[in-house]
Design a protein around this motif. Structure first.
Motif, mmCIF file in Angstrom:
data_model
loop_
_atom_site.group_PDB
_atom_site.id
_atom_site.type_symbol
_atom_site.label_atom_id
_atom_site.label_comp_id
_atom_site.label_asym_id
_atom_site.label_seq_id
_atom_site.Cartn_x
_atom_site.Cartn_y
_atom_site.Cartn_z
ATOM 1 N N HIS A 136 0.843 -1.202 0.000
ATOM 2 C CA HIS A 136 0.000 0.000 0.000
ATOM 3 C C HIS A 136 0.869 1.240 0.000
ATOM 4 N N ARG B 262 -1.087 8.196 -0.508
ATOM 5 C CA ARG B 262 -1.779 9.075 -1.478
ATOM 6 C C ARG B 262 -1.331 10.489 -1.112
ATOM 7 N N THR C 157 -3.244 14.267 0.052
ATOM 8 C CA THR C 157 -4.706 14.185 -0.068
ATOM 9 C C THR C 157 -5.389 14.433 1.267
ATOM 10 N N LEU D 212 6.492 9.084 -3.685
ATOM 11 C CA LEU D 212 6.081 7.761 -4.181
ATOM 12 C C LEU D 212 7.289 6.975 -4.686
ATOM 13 N N ARG E 213 -1.976 2.209 -8.520
ATOM 14 C CA ARG E 213 -3.233 2.420 -7.783
ATOM 15 C C ARG E 213 -3.141 3.723 -6.971
ATOM 16 N N ALA E 214 -2.002 3.966 -6.343
ATOM 17 C CA ALA E 214 -1.823 5.188 -5.542
ATOM 18 C C ALA E 214 -1.920 6.416 -6.445
ATOM 19 N N ASP F 258 -5.643 6.865 -7.514
ATOM 20 C CA ASP F 258 -6.462 7.369 -6.403
ATOM 21 C C ASP F 258 -6.161 8.839 -6.133
ATOM 22 N N THR F 259 -4.867 9.182 -6.104
ATOM 23 C CA THR F 259 -4.475 10.561 -5.798
ATOM 24 C C THR F 259 -5.021 11.527 -6.851
ATOM 25 N N ILE G 78 -8.827 11.864 -6.373
ATOM 26 C CA ILE G 78 -9.210 12.674 -5.206
ATOM 27 C C ILE G 78 -9.086 14.170 -5.536
ATOM 28 N N LYS H 213 -10.463 4.833 -13.131
ATOM 29 C CA LYS H 213 -10.716 5.462 -11.829
ATOM 30 C C LYS H 213 -11.397 6.825 -12.016
#
Ligand code: KG4
Ligand code: ZN
Length: 340
Positions: free
Chosen positions: A196, A199, A202, A214, A241-242, A245-246, A249, A278
């Motif tokens: 994991h 993000r 955020t 990252l 994925r990170a 998502d970031t 958001i 996404k």
């Protein structure tokens, strides 16, 4: 009016012909990626030399393929920045010289405005105003777009650009340059949830990004856990994925903050399927529509430059004979060049 578009800002030599009413007529691209890959990144001097070798033959070929003659071309659009100075100068000097010889106007196009308008080349194209997320190798920008030239910067990356983060993480995973598409391929074999990644930025208000953490997170994860190909794929999918998502958001926040219901996503990283899915999912939840260019027009291309230049030529925005190239050129400096 036929417009010849020329793009040489980085490691792609690209040429296109766009017609104001008929749309895109033809486009050709030559990628220098293989010339740079053994160095792990773009070597500016090699890029300029290769543009010199390839640009004139590509222009000739585009005109031959389309059957458009020099006498039919009404204007030339070229990328004037941002990008590598030597590479930009090849396109700028060629465009200016041809325009002078053919006695037609030439217009300097902002590379990121080209990306931003790329979805306009599609049949189902967005209407102004909208929020634009531009994610390329050199830039990560969130912009409120009122029209062509009406740009209000909402947020940007404070360090690495999204594409740069993909490329650097790909390098850590032992993948060849340009790493973004390679990392996406490797992520296809990855298992969700094994690692994991954070993000970044955020958990606090604002629309700026920071991606350099990252890469560091990837480095530490690789050093501590990676021993086989499956581990590498698991890191790739967690990183991707990170990133998805970031970006999602921040785009959601930008839509809410501006009250707009249209999102445009462009630039090389917008070719990424996980990021596209996404953003589609988030937009649907927000009751907003999202527009992307077709994948080949996400990355650098001549069509977007021909399109952007055509709009500015139609509005009478041409420049004098100066060969204009600007390696650093913030997009909000285009304010004052709005097209009514
Ligand atoms: O817009 P672009 O072609 O050139 C610039 O203006 O920088 O973007 C290139 C960037 C590179 O960092 C490349 O790795 C990334 O876009 N990229 C991708 C994908 N395709 C290109 N990143 C993630 N997934 C992809 N499928
Ligand atoms: Zn680009």
């Amino acid at each position: 009016m036929y417009v010849l578009g020329i793009e040489t800002s980085c490691d792609e030599t690209a040429v296109a012909i766009y017609h104001a009413e008929k749309g895109l007529i033809s486009h050709i691209l030559y990628s220098q990626a293989s010339a740079h890959s053994e160095y792990g990144g773009v070597v500016p001097e090699l890029a300029s030399r290769d543009h010199i070798r390839k640009l004139t033959p590509l222009i000739r070929q585009t005109m031959q393929d389309s059957g458009v003659k020099a006498k039919d071309i009404g204007g030339i659009a070229y990328t004037a920045g941002p990008g590598l100075m030597g590479a930009l100068l090849v396109g700028a000097a060629t465009a200016r010289s041809l325009a002078w010889a053919w006695r037609i106007p030439a217009v300097a196009v902002h590379h990121m405005e080209g990306h931003l308008l790329a979805p306009m080349l599609e049949e189902d194209s967005p209407e102004f105003p909208f929020v634009a997320l531009l994610i390329s190798g050199g830039h990560t920008l969130l912009i409120e777009v009122g029209g062509i030239g009406q740009y209000r910067l909402l947020g940007e990356s404070l360090d690495d650009a999204a594409g740069e983060a993909f490329d650097k993480t790909a390098k850590l995973l032992g993948l060849a340059y340009p790493g973004g598409p390679e990392l996406a391929r490797l992520a296809g074999q990855g298992r969700e949830g094994r690692f994991h990644f954070p993000r970044p930025m955020t958990d606090r208000p604002g629309l700026d990004f920071s991606f350099s953490g990252l890469k560091t997170f990837a480095l530490n994860t690789i050093q501590q856990h990676v021993v086989c190909d499956q581990d590498r794929a698991d890191v790739a999918i967690a990183f991707q994925r990170a990133m998805a998502d970031t970006l999602s958001i921040k785009c959601k926040r930008a839509l809410q903050q501006t009250g707009l219901k249209t999102l445009v996503v462009a630039g090389g990283v917008s070719a990424n399927q996980m990021i596209r899915s996404k953003l589609l999912e988030m937009s649907a939840e927000q009751g907003a529509q999202v527009f992307f260019p077709r994948p080949e027009f996400c990355t650098d291309n001549g069509a977007m430059i021909a399109y952007a230049g055509c709009q500015r030529l139609l509005a009478g925005q041409t420049q004098n004979l100066e060969i204009f190239a600007r390696p650093r050129w913030p997009i909000d400096e285009l304010v004052g060049t709005e097209i009514a």
